[in-house]
Scaffold this motif. Sequence first.
Motif, PDB file in Angstrom:
ATOM      1  N   MET A   1       0.794  -1.040  -0.003  1.00  0.00           N
ATOM      2  CA  MET A   1       0.075  -0.134  -0.026  1.00  0.00           C
ATOM      3  C   MET A   1       0.901   1.316  -0.130  1.00  0.00           C
ATOM      4  O   MET A   1       0.766   2.304  -0.723  1.00  0.00           O
ATOM      5  CB  MET A   1      -0.791  -0.074   1.344  1.00  0.00           C
ATOM      6  N   ASN A   2       1.780   1.090   0.850  1.00  0.00           N
ATOM      7  CA  ASN A   2       2.788   2.387   0.929  1.00  0.00           C
ATOM      8  C   ASN A   2       3.319   2.825  -0.196  1.00  0.00           C
ATOM      9  O   ASN A   2       3.326   3.967  -0.861  1.00  0.00           O
ATOM     10  CB  ASN A   2       3.878   1.971   1.892  1.00  0.00           C
ATOM     11  N   GLY A   3       4.011   1.652  -1.063  1.00  0.00           N
ATOM     12  CA  GLY A   3       4.332   2.018  -2.409  1.00  0.00           C
ATOM     13  C   GLY A   3       3.396   2.460  -3.384  1.00  0.00           C
ATOM     14  O   GLY A   3       3.416   3.336  -4.239  1.00  0.00           O
ATOM     15  N   ASN A   4       2.372   1.875  -3.393  1.00  0.00           N
ATOM     16  CA  ASN A   4       1.223   2.318  -4.349  1.00  0.00           C
ATOM     17  C   ASN A   4       0.831   3.894  -4.253  1.00  0.00           C
ATOM     18  O   ASN A   4       0.587   4.609  -5.108  1.00  0.00           O
ATOM     19  CB  ASN A   4      -0.140   1.230  -4.253  1.00  0.00           C
ATOM     20  N   MET A   5       0.593   4.112  -2.817  1.00  0.00           N
ATOM     21  CA  MET A   5       0.259   5.557  -2.703  1.00  0.00           C
ATOM     22  C   MET A   5       1.272   6.641  -3.178  1.00  0.00           C
ATOM     23  O   MET A   5       1.282   7.360  -3.852  1.00  0.00           O
ATOM     24  CB  MET A   5      -0.054   5.738  -1.020  1.00  0.00           C
ATOM     25  N   THR A   6       2.702   6.236  -2.805  1.00  0.00           N
ATOM     26  CA  THR A   6       3.875   6.835  -3.451  1.00  0.00           C
ATOM     27  C   THR A   6       3.670   7.058  -4.666  1.00  0.00           C
ATOM     28  O   THR A   6       4.058   8.219  -5.371  1.00  0.00           O
ATOM     29  CB  THR A   6       5.265   6.317  -2.747  1.00  0.00           C
ATOM     30  N   ALA A   7       3.632   5.950  -5.623  1.00  0.00           N
ATOM     31  CA  ALA A   7       3.490   5.947  -6.981  1.00  0.00           C
ATOM     32  C   ALA A   7       2.339   6.860  -7.497  1.00  0.00           C
ATOM     33  O   ALA A   7       2.540   7.764  -8.496  1.00  0.00           O
ATOM     34  CB  ALA A   7       3.288   4.509  -7.495  1.00  0.00           C
ATOM     35  N   GLU A   8       1.177   6.751  -6.826  1.00  0.00           N
ATOM     36  CA  GLU A   8       0.052   7.645  -7.296  1.00  0.00           C
ATOM     37  C   GLU A   8       0.350   9.029  -7.075  1.00  0.00           C
ATOM     38  O   GLU A   8      -0.169   9.934  -8.088  1.00  0.00           O
ATOM     39  CB  GLU A   8      -1.105   7.135  -6.472  1.00  0.00           C
ATOM     40  N   MET A   9       1.071   9.274  -5.851  1.00  0.00           N
ATOM     41  CA  MET A   9       1.290  10.930  -5.438  1.00  0.00           C
ATOM     42  C   MET A   9       2.217  11.361  -6.752  1.00  0.00           C
ATOM     43  O   MET A   9       2.113  12.627  -7.064  1.00  0.00           O
ATOM     44  CB  MET A   9       1.715  11.136  -4.280  1.00  0.00           C
ATOM     45  N   MET A  10       3.203  10.431  -6.907  1.00  0.00           N
ATOM     46  CA  MET A  10       4.264  10.819  -7.811  1.00  0.00           C
ATOM     47  C   MET A  10       3.626  11.223  -9.269  1.00  0.00           C
ATOM     48  O   MET A  10       4.060  12.396  -9.829  1.00  0.00           O
ATOM     49  CB  MET A  10       5.290   9.652  -8.121  1.00  0.00           C
ATOM     50  N   GLN A  11       2.659  10.426  -9.530  1.00  0.00           N
ATOM     51  CA  GLN A  11       2.037  10.678 -11.026  1.00  0.00           C
ATOM     52  C   GLN A  11       1.204  11.853 -10.828  1.00  0.00           C
ATOM     53  O   GLN A  11       1.030  12.773 -11.874  1.00  0.00           O
ATOM     54  CB  GLN A  11       1.275   9.561 -11.433  1.00  0.00           C
ATOM     55  N   SER A  12       0.402  12.152  -9.671  1.00  0.00           N
ATOM     56  CA  SER A  12      -0.192  13.189  -9.568  1.00  0.00           C
ATOM     57  C   SER A  12       0.456  14.533  -9.613  1.00  0.00           C
ATOM     58  O   SER A  12      -0.149  15.631  -9.930  1.00  0.00           O
ATOM     59  CB  SER A  12      -1.102  13.278  -8.459  1.00  0.00           C
ATOM     60  N   MET A  13       1.710  14.439  -9.249  1.00  0.00           N
ATOM     61  CA  MET A  13       2.570  15.540  -9.056  1.00  0.00           C
ATOM     62  C   MET A  13       3.099  16.010 -10.615  1.00  0.00           C
ATOM     63  O   MET A  13       3.664  17.167 -10.586  1.00  0.00           O
ATOM     64  CB  MET A  13       3.643  15.315  -8.191  1.00  0.00           C
ATOM     65  N   ALA A  14       2.775  15.192 -11.503  1.00  0.00           N
ATOM     66  CA  ALA A  14       3.184  15.434 -12.991  1.00  0.00           C
ATOM     67  C   ALA A  14       4.401  16.163 -13.097  1.00  0.00           C
ATOM     68  O   ALA A  14       4.659  17.419 -13.340  1.00  0.00           O
ATOM     69  CB  ALA A  14       1.919  16.343 -13.492  1.00  0.00           C
ATOM     70  N   MET A  15       5.542  15.254 -12.886  1.00  0.00           N
ATOM     71  CA  MET A  15       6.822  15.761 -12.838  1.00  0.00           C
ATOM     72  C   MET A  15       7.140  16.529 -13.845  1.00  0.00           C
ATOM     73  O   MET A  15       7.968  17.413 -13.958  1.00  0.00           O
ATOM     74  CB  MET A  15       7.936  14.491 -12.324  1.00  0.00           C
ATOM     75  N   ASP A  16       6.963  15.824 -15.126  1.00  0.00           N
ATOM     76  CA  ASP A  16       7.463  16.538 -16.320  1.00  0.00           C
ATOM     77  C   ASP A  16       7.253  17.778 -16.316  1.00  0.00           C
ATOM     78  O   ASP A  16       8.113  18.683 -17.111  1.00  0.00           O
ATOM     79  CB  ASP A  16       6.983  15.866 -17.548  1.00  0.00           C
ATOM     80  N   ALA A  17       6.425  18.441 -15.898  1.00  0.00           N
ATOM     81  CA  ALA A  17       5.745  19.764 -16.025  1.00  0.00           C
ATOM     82  C   ALA A  17       6.743  20.557 -15.444  1.00  0.00           C
ATOM     83  O   ALA A  17       6.896  21.861 -15.742  1.00  0.00           O
ATOM     84  CB  ALA A  17       4.295  19.942 -15.340  1.00  0.00           C
TER      85      ALA A  17
END
Lengths: 141, 141, 141, 141
Positions: free
Chosen positions: D1-17
């Motif tokens: 769960m830990n890893g999943n939430m981190t991954a989801e948050m990373m994506q929601s942060m739209a890093m490329d931008a």
Amino acid sequence: MNGNMTAEMMQSMAMDAIGMPAMDTMMMQECIEACSACEQACTMCADNGMADGMMKCASMCMDCADVCNTMMRMMMRPTGFDMASMQAMLRACMTMCSACSDECGNHAEMSETCRMCAMACDACMKACESMLGMMRDAEMA
Amino acid sequence: MNGNMTAEMMQSMAMDAIGMPAMDTMMMQECIEACSACEQACTMCADNGMADGMMKCASMCMDCADVCNTMMRMMMRPTGFDMASMQAMLRACMTMCSACSDECGNHAEMSETCRMCAMACDACMKACESMLGMMRDAEMA
Amino acid sequence: MNGNMTAEMMQSMAMDAIGMPAMDTMMMQECIEACSACEQACTMCADNGMADGMMKCASMCMDCADVCNTMMRMMMRPTGFDMASMQAMLRACMTMCSACSDECGNHAEMSETCRMCAMACDACMKACESMLGMMRDAEMA
Amino acid sequence: MNGNMTAEMMQSMAMDAIGMPAMDTMMMQECIEACSACEQACTMCADNGMADGMMKCASMCMDCADVCNTMMRMMMRPTGFDMASMQAMLRACMTMCSACSDECGNHAEMSETCRMCAMACDACMKACESMLGMMRDAEMA
């Protein structure tokens, strides 16, 4: 007083005896203090940078604070001293401080906090560079 | 110099303006320095404690170093100041420093490092206590 | 896998033997994971909060990340376990997570990062509360 | 769960931008998890190493835990992403994990904690190596 006690403790730990090569303890003490000052300056600058809307600066300062704290702690643990790890970390700390100084320098005219943070980054970078030079000399000796 | 720059940056951040109650910045500066000194002393003592086979002491010193670093950083972030969190953390830091000082004190006669670490823990405990008292006064004012 | 290895290592360390009272290791493992997840969520939210101009939120998240990391590490060091310090730190972590969750909750509608960070804070607060309850029971037993 | 939430948050942060080059987020997520697991393993191993009188091992584990935590946090802050700093830090983390794995490996037969810690160090070293390779490819693209 802070710096004095750290220096005294370092000497009482008789580092040479447990693996760390004979080093200029004065220079290491200066590097420890520069890392500590840089961690503090960056922590404050990250908090203040946000207030002024300087996002990139604040994010880099958070990175730099963590890198400097880790760098400082590594120098305070002679028992597990590993030359290659210490050198690689000194290089990482120099690179990080240099980048953070550049970014903070961009805002130095309008933010006194950024100006002082850039100075702390520069001092830390130079102290790490001196440590690295000393370690190279110790290796060759 | 370290302490001076931190104090100057703290003032330039004009903390009152962003939520933290008007506080005796001199007292907070002393607490920040005491936390920093205690983190450094505990980091070295943990490394040295191991060399002398003092396991409990080293483990507590690692805890205390982390607690003091977190405490210091919280005081350096006035933007997100939360009274209840700060007070609870000051209490945690006092309790931890007191326990660590007791343990290090047990070895003070045979280890100069432990003796100095206990002193740093005591100073940090007292500085946190003063901060807590000041915050209570500020709340009531 | 992360959590599993941590749990296995915790058991292999046979905590009871070295001072920490017999505790529900499953519950402590859950608390360790909740602290780790909360540190990660808060670190990302602090970085992102800045992007969205939410200064107070970002600053509190930086505090909360440091508090959670320290809390996690303390639970991973049974050798120096001190009941009073652990309890005070659990209380500090609960108070910090609660405050950070409140602040992040204010932005949950417009920021998915804040919404998830608030959830991680809540989970961490509850895990610390359970630990504290268990420790009280262990003290009375 | 830990890893999943981190991954989801990373994506929601739209890093490329916000500056970080388009990267394989799956690979970065794996690196973040490996750093987190390694920090945890090293923190426990440092505490346990002392119990068994393995001083050098414990001291290196403390260093490695701090390096991995800093590495992890840097990857979670895309806003201030700086290519040179990230690469230098990845190299420092690889060097540290390699040295720590070697030292823990020496005690793997007699200490289950050391055996697992060496595994976590190896996994972290490999994950950092993959990140470094990906970043080189991104630079050349």
